[in-house]
Design a protein around this motif. Structure first.
Motif, PDB file in Angstrom:
ATOM      1  N   ALA A   1       0.853  -1.194   0.000  1.00  0.00           N
ATOM      2  CA  ALA A   1       0.000   0.000   0.000  1.00  0.00           C
ATOM      3  C   ALA A   1       0.881   1.234   0.000  1.00  0.00           C
ATOM      4  O   ALA A   1       1.696   1.427   0.908  1.00  0.00           O
ATOM      5  CB  ALA A   1      -0.911  -0.010   1.219  1.00  0.00           C
TER       6      ALA A   1
ATOM      7  N   ASN B   1       4.896   8.488   0.244  1.00  0.00           N
ATOM      8  CA  ASN B   1       5.038   8.564   1.690  1.00  0.00           C
ATOM      9  C   ASN B   1       6.300   7.783   2.083  1.00  0.00           C
ATOM     10  O   ASN B   1       6.500   6.656   1.634  1.00  0.00           O
ATOM     11  CB  ASN B   1       3.785   7.935   2.312  1.00  0.00           C
ATOM     12  CG  ASN B   1       3.782   7.986   3.811  1.00  0.00           C
ATOM     13  OD1 ASN B   1       4.115   9.019   4.401  1.00  0.00           O
ATOM     14  ND2 ASN B   1       3.428   6.883   4.429  1.00  0.00           N
TER      15      ASN B   1
ATOM     16  N   ASP C   1       6.383   4.144   3.111  1.00  0.00           N
ATOM     17  CA  ASP C   1       5.866   3.286   2.039  1.00  0.00           C
ATOM     18  C   ASP C   1       6.972   2.955   1.040  1.00  0.00           C
ATOM     19  O   ASP C   1       6.984   1.876   0.439  1.00  0.00           O
ATOM     20  CB  ASP C   1       4.710   3.959   1.294  1.00  0.00           C
ATOM     21  CG  ASP C   1       3.585   4.375   2.235  1.00  0.00           C
ATOM     22  OD1 ASP C   1       3.723   4.155   3.446  1.00  0.00           O
ATOM     23  OD2 ASP C   1       2.582   4.930   1.757  1.00  0.00           O
TER      24      ASP C   1
ATOM     25  N   LEU D   1      -0.595  -0.766  -4.426  1.00  0.00           N
ATOM     26  CA  LEU D   1      -2.009  -0.450  -4.197  1.00  0.00           C
ATOM     27  C   LEU D   1      -2.098   0.960  -3.655  1.00  0.00           C
ATOM     28  O   LEU D   1      -1.445   1.297  -2.666  1.00  0.00           O
ATOM     29  CB  LEU D   1      -2.572  -1.452  -3.178  1.00  0.00           C
ATOM     30  CG  LEU D   1      -3.963  -1.195  -2.615  1.00  0.00           C
ATOM     31  CD1 LEU D   1      -5.018  -1.333  -3.707  1.00  0.00           C
ATOM     32  CD2 LEU D   1      -4.256  -2.178  -1.478  1.00  0.00           C
ATOM     33  N   CYS D   2      -2.900   1.800  -4.311  1.00  0.00           N
ATOM     34  CA  CYS D   2      -2.958   3.201  -3.873  1.00  0.00           C
ATOM     35  C   CYS D   2      -4.368   3.742  -3.982  1.00  0.00           C
ATOM     36  O   CYS D   2      -5.058   3.521  -4.972  1.00  0.00           O
ATOM     37  CB  CYS D   2      -2.016   4.041  -4.744  1.00  0.00           C
ATOM     38  SG  CYS D   2      -2.086   5.803  -4.396  1.00  0.00           S
TER      39      CYS D   2
ATOM     40  N   VAL E   1     -10.894   4.199   4.425  1.00  0.00           N
ATOM     41  CA  VAL E   1      -9.743   3.984   3.533  1.00  0.00           C
ATOM     42  C   VAL E   1      -9.351   2.508   3.546  1.00  0.00           C
ATOM     43  O   VAL E   1      -9.179   1.871   2.499  1.00  0.00           O
ATOM     44  CB  VAL E   1      -8.536   4.858   3.962  1.00  0.00           C
ATOM     45  CG1 VAL E   1      -7.270   4.451   3.215  1.00  0.00           C
ATOM     46  CG2 VAL E   1      -8.846   6.333   3.728  1.00  0.00           C
TER      47      VAL E   1
ATOM     48  N   LEU F   1      -9.306  -0.119   0.436  1.00  0.00           N
ATOM     49  CA  LEU F   1      -8.064  -0.797   0.051  1.00  0.00           C
ATOM     50  C   LEU F   1      -8.282  -2.314   0.106  1.00  0.00           C
ATOM     51  O   LEU F   1      -7.825  -3.055  -0.763  1.00  0.00           O
ATOM     52  CB  LEU F   1      -6.907  -0.395   0.974  1.00  0.00           C
ATOM     53  CG  LEU F   1      -6.408   1.051   0.866  1.00  0.00           C
ATOM     54  CD1 LEU F   1      -5.389   1.356   1.971  1.00  0.00           C
ATOM     55  CD2 LEU F   1      -5.774   1.332  -0.497  1.00  0.00           C
TER      56      LEU F   1
ATOM     57  N   LEU G   1       4.420   2.413   8.043  1.00  0.00           N
ATOM     58  CA  LEU G   1       4.000   2.492   9.437  1.00  0.00           C
ATOM     59  C   LEU G   1       3.033   3.644   9.646  1.00  0.00           C
ATOM     60  O   LEU G   1       2.100   3.558  10.432  1.00  0.00           O
ATOM     61  CB  LEU G   1       5.239   2.687  10.312  1.00  0.00           C
ATOM     62  CG  LEU G   1       4.982   2.834  11.793  1.00  0.00           C
ATOM     63  CD1 LEU G   1       4.288   1.598  12.315  1.00  0.00           C
ATOM     64  CD2 LEU G   1       6.281   3.062  12.522  1.00  0.00           C
TER      65      LEU G   1
ATOM     66  N   LEU H   1      -1.397  12.620   7.388  1.00  0.00           N
ATOM     67  CA  LEU H   1      -2.372  12.393   8.455  1.00  0.00           C
ATOM     68  C   LEU H   1      -1.733  11.777   9.694  1.00  0.00           C
ATOM     69  O   LEU H   1      -2.123  12.082  10.819  1.00  0.00           O
ATOM     70  CB  LEU H   1      -3.498  11.484   7.953  1.00  0.00           C
ATOM     71  CG  LEU H   1      -4.397  12.095   6.877  1.00  0.00           C
ATOM     72  CD1 LEU H   1      -5.306  11.027   6.273  1.00  0.00           C
ATOM     73  CD2 LEU H   1      -5.244  13.221   7.468  1.00  0.00           C
ATOM     74  N   GLY H   2      -0.790  10.880   9.467  1.00  0.00           N
ATOM     75  CA  GLY H   2      -0.069  10.284  10.591  1.00  0.00           C
ATOM     76  C   GLY H   2      -0.913   9.454  11.537  1.00  0.00           C
ATOM     77  O   GLY H   2      -0.601   9.363  12.725  1.00  0.00           O
TER      78      GLY H   2
ATOM     79  N   GLY I   1      -1.184   6.221  11.551  1.00  0.00           N
ATOM     80  CA  GLY I   1      -0.401   5.044  11.936  1.00  0.00           C
ATOM     81  C   GLY I   1      -1.230   3.808  12.159  1.00  0.00           C
ATOM     82  O   GLY I   1      -0.959   3.045  13.096  1.00  0.00           O
TER      83      GLY I   1
ATOM     84  N   THR J   1      -3.607   2.303   9.264  1.00  0.00           N
ATOM     85  CA  THR J   1      -4.352   1.755   8.129  1.00  0.00           C
ATOM     86  C   THR J   1      -4.059   0.264   7.912  1.00  0.00           C
ATOM     87  O   THR J   1      -4.964  -0.518   7.633  1.00  0.00           O
ATOM     88  CB  THR J   1      -4.046   2.575   6.858  1.00  0.00           C
ATOM     89  OG1 THR J   1      -4.348   3.942   7.143  1.00  0.00           O
ATOM     90  CG2 THR J   1      -4.878   2.103   5.676  1.00  0.00           C
ATOM     91  N   GLY J   2      -2.792  -0.135   8.075  1.00  0.00           N
ATOM     92  CA  GLY J   2      -2.426  -1.539   7.894  1.00  0.00           C
ATOM     93  C   GLY J   2      -3.112  -2.446   8.907  1.00  0.00           C
ATOM     94  O   GLY J   2      -3.627  -3.514   8.561  1.00  0.00           O
TER      95      GLY J   2
END
Ligand SMILES: Cc1cc2nc3c(=O)[nH]c(=O)nc-3n(C[C@H](O)[C@H](O)[C@H](O)COP(=O)(O)OP(=O)(O)OC[C@H]3O[C@@H](n4cnc5c(N)ncnc54)[C@H](O)[C@@H]3O)c2cc1C
Ligand SMILES: Nc1ncnc2c1ncn2[C@@H]1O[C@H](COP(=O)(O)O)[C@@H](O)[C@H]1O
Lengths: 326, 256
Positions: B6, B36, B39, B60-61, B98, B102, B118, B123-124, B126, B128-129
């Motif tokens: 991602a 990023n 990333d 993936l974006c 989001v 994804l 990470l 936005l930070g 930390g 999404t994963g």
């Protein structure tokens, strides 16, 4: 639904000090919203810690006890806390924004169809609803968030943002909560924590630290800042990207994943002042920042600031220091 | 190994940020954008794993049309193909939204690993994963500094606080959030850039994926932080400020 649940963190019977800051945030929010504050301590054999939490101004402490919570795993902690939250239905769940919380709190929030609001620096009452403030762009901007939806609302609070030293005393009841957990549920197998090879430099003992950041641009330029450290008889340190690039060894990294230092003078040169760096040096007596960007967050913690190009200022400083030392 | 990475496009570091007319985000017109940073490390790790174990790397974006450039760069560095969820109004999504999009975009892909950075520089959040892992029902770990494949599982090195680390064994498939600095980044070669033009970039829209869950935490207002500390700014040319600072260090702080 009612109540503010603060999830406190411990490892092997030792508190994570940020737990108390999260509790302070919870108590503040409780006052603003007129809701009781509940604490939860997940782990194994944590009765003594739960009793300690109960000496603060909280309504109740849940000791979330299970042998499978002895070692932290995202699966174990998420399952246990999900059960506690479903049973007690708080409106808000607060955490300290630790490395552990980063690892499982988003997963837990997702179980409730919520997005965790991470790294909150301030909570403000505004027209009856709380507004949560967090930073954007590594501290260059702030943003207000007002939670909507049916909750519970999940948020973690930034290191140092709430004061833990003035927590009011109380005497709460401790209740043990035994979650239903099964070893087969836990998919990841954590091994024992370790440190890399022993550190040759002890930055914590230095009186003067001259710290260099990405503003230095290139490995070949490090000597410019090193000359200042030498002239001042101080230690050379760095922000993370400098060590990541191998320009200086890891043992010179200051910050949440490096060393925490509090020298008499800390000079941050070409360092923007991201929170992960600040937590490692905020306790310094005098902080000097040299940065070409007047809006860099580092100036928020600096006692003396110089806005300008480090490539001009640092050599001039070396000259002046030498002159002053005669 | 099939690995999905991602990647998010964010304003370049050191951008001068100004609040836009909505008061909720920044003016983007005059900014330049880049991948990023974490990333880029996630992509690097994916490419290295592929070089060791074979397989495929899929970028993936989710982002507006301008993100195409960042995706092309990932393809030029060696990703085999890309999926771009093209959406201009990303400000209406929260992390759950989001991560849901994804996750839907990779339905049917059956990857062995999903790597994210990470934390995003803009936005930070930390997270999404981790949220993707929960949506997809996969195990995960974060702040990863090393990945080693061992048959049907991986052993990762996770960073803890204050210079501590920990190894964790995780069965595949899994989601990992990669920390900056995990290895050295590669540059795209001229050949890579040429080849990238021929690689597949699948475009999908939010409409095609189906509406994400309603957002519960959105930015209400963005603003410059108020200065709370009175920093004494020393002014003058380089020589003058140097002299002023040394005077402070000598007579007030008394360390010289
Ligand atoms: C989980 C986690 C853990 C982390 N742990 C750490 C940690 O332990 N330590 C740490 O430091 N970071 C850590 N980070 C990274 C942190 O978030 C920042 O990315 C990092 O601190 C930025 O380093 P920097 O300030 O050197 O670089 P940047 O943010 O790129 O800042 C460079 C600065 O240099 C200035 N500059 C550029 N050119 C010049 C010039 N010619 N003259 C003067 N100034 C100039 C710019 O204005 C800018 O402010 C961590 C991040 C995460 C997510
Ligand atoms: N719009 C997006 N498109 C692709 N990946 C994303 C997007 N947003 C977040 N990510 C991934 O999730 C990571 C963490 O982002 P965040 O949770 O915003 O800090 C990033 O480093 C990316 O790998």
């Amino acid at each position: 639904m009612s109540g503010i649940l603060v999830v406190m963190e411990q490892q092997g019977g030792q508190w994570h000090r940020m737990s108390w800051e999260a509790l302070a945030a919870g108590i503040e929010l409780g006052k603003q919203s007129g809701q009781p504050v509940l604490a939860a301590v997940p782990g194994s054999e944590i009765a003594a810690l739960a009793n300690e939490a109960a000496t603060k101004a909280v309504a109740k402490v849940h000791a979330v006890e299970h042998p499978l919570l002895k070692d932290y795993t995202p699966d174990g902690f998420t399952a246990a806390l999900e059960q506690l939250i479903r049973q007690h239905a708080p409106t808000v769940v607060l955490f300290p924004h630790t490395y552990q919380v980063r690892d499982y709190a988003p997963k837990l929030a997702t179980r409730f169809g919520q997005s965790l609001l991470s790294d909150v620096i301030h909570i403000r009452a505004d027209g009856g609803t709380p507004v949560f403030v967090r930073q954007l762009f590594q501290g260059k901007l702030n943003a207000d968030f007002r939670p909507s939806g049916n909750g519970p609302f999940f948020a973690s609070v930034q290191a140092g943002a709430f004061r833990a030293d003035s927590l009011e005393a109380g005497s709460a009841q401790v209740e043990t909560f035994t979650p239903q957990l099964d070893a087969a549920q836990i998919r990841t197998k954590p091994q024992a924590p370790f440190r890399e090879a022993a550190r040759a430099v002890d930055l914590t003992a230095a009186e003067i630290i001259v710290s260099v950041g990405r503003g230095i641009k290139d490995k070949e330029n490090i000597h410019i800042v090193e000359a200042l450290a030498k002239a001042l008889n101080g230690e050379l340190a760095a922000s993370r990207p400098i060590c990541d690039n191998g320009w200086l060894p890891m043992e010179r990294q200051v910050g949440s994943s490096g060393q925490t230092v509090s020298p008499k003078v800390y000079m941050a040169i070409g360092i923007s002042g991201a929170i992960q760096h600040l937590v490692g040096m905020k306790g310094s007596k005098i902080i000097v920042a040299i940065n070409k960007d007047a809006n860099a967050p580092i100036f928020e913690v600096a006692d003396y600031g110089i806005v300008g190009d480090l490539f001009e200022i640092v050599p001039a400083l070396v000259e002046e220091v030498k002159k002053a030392k005669g | 190994m099939k690995i999905i990475v991602a990647i998010k496009q964010v304003p370049v570091r050191d951008s001068q940020l100004r609040i836009d007319a909505s008061g909720r985000w920044i003016q983007e017109e005059d900014l330049s954008f880049e991948i990023n940073e974490p990333d880029a490390y996630a992509l690097e790790e994916a490419l290295q794993l592929k070089e060791k174990h074979g397989g495929e790397v899929v970028a993936l974006c989710l982002g507006p049309a301008r993100a195409t450039q960042t995706i092309r760069e990932a393809l030029a560095k060696g990703a085999d193909r890309a999926i771009h969820i093209e959406e201009e109004n990303t400000g209406a999504l929260d992390t759950f939204g989001v991560a849901s999009l994804l996750s839907s975009a990779i339905q049917g892909e059956k990857p062995d690993l999903i790597l994210t950075g990470l934390q995003s520089d803009d936005l930070g959040y930390g997270q999404t994963g981790v949220v993707m892992a929960e949506i997809l029902g996969l195990p995960h770990s974060t702040i990863i500094m090393q990945v080693e494949k061992e048959n049907e599982s991986i052993r990762v090195k996770r960073e803890l606080e204050n210079g501590w680390f920990q190894h964790i064994d995780i069965p595949l498939p899994a989601v990992l959030a990669i920390q900056s600095g995990i290895s050295k980044l590669r540059y795209a070669t001229l050949m890579g850039i040429k080849k990238a033009k021929l690689k597949e970039m699948k475009k999908v829209t939010v409409g095609e994926l189906g509406a994400p869950p309603p957002a519960t935490v959105l930015i209400e207002r963005a603003y410059a932080p108020q200065k709370s500390k009175r920093t004494q700014i020393l002014e003058g040319d380089a020589k003058a400020v140097a002299a002023k600072l040394v005077e402070k260090l000598k007579f007030e702080v008394r360390v010289i």
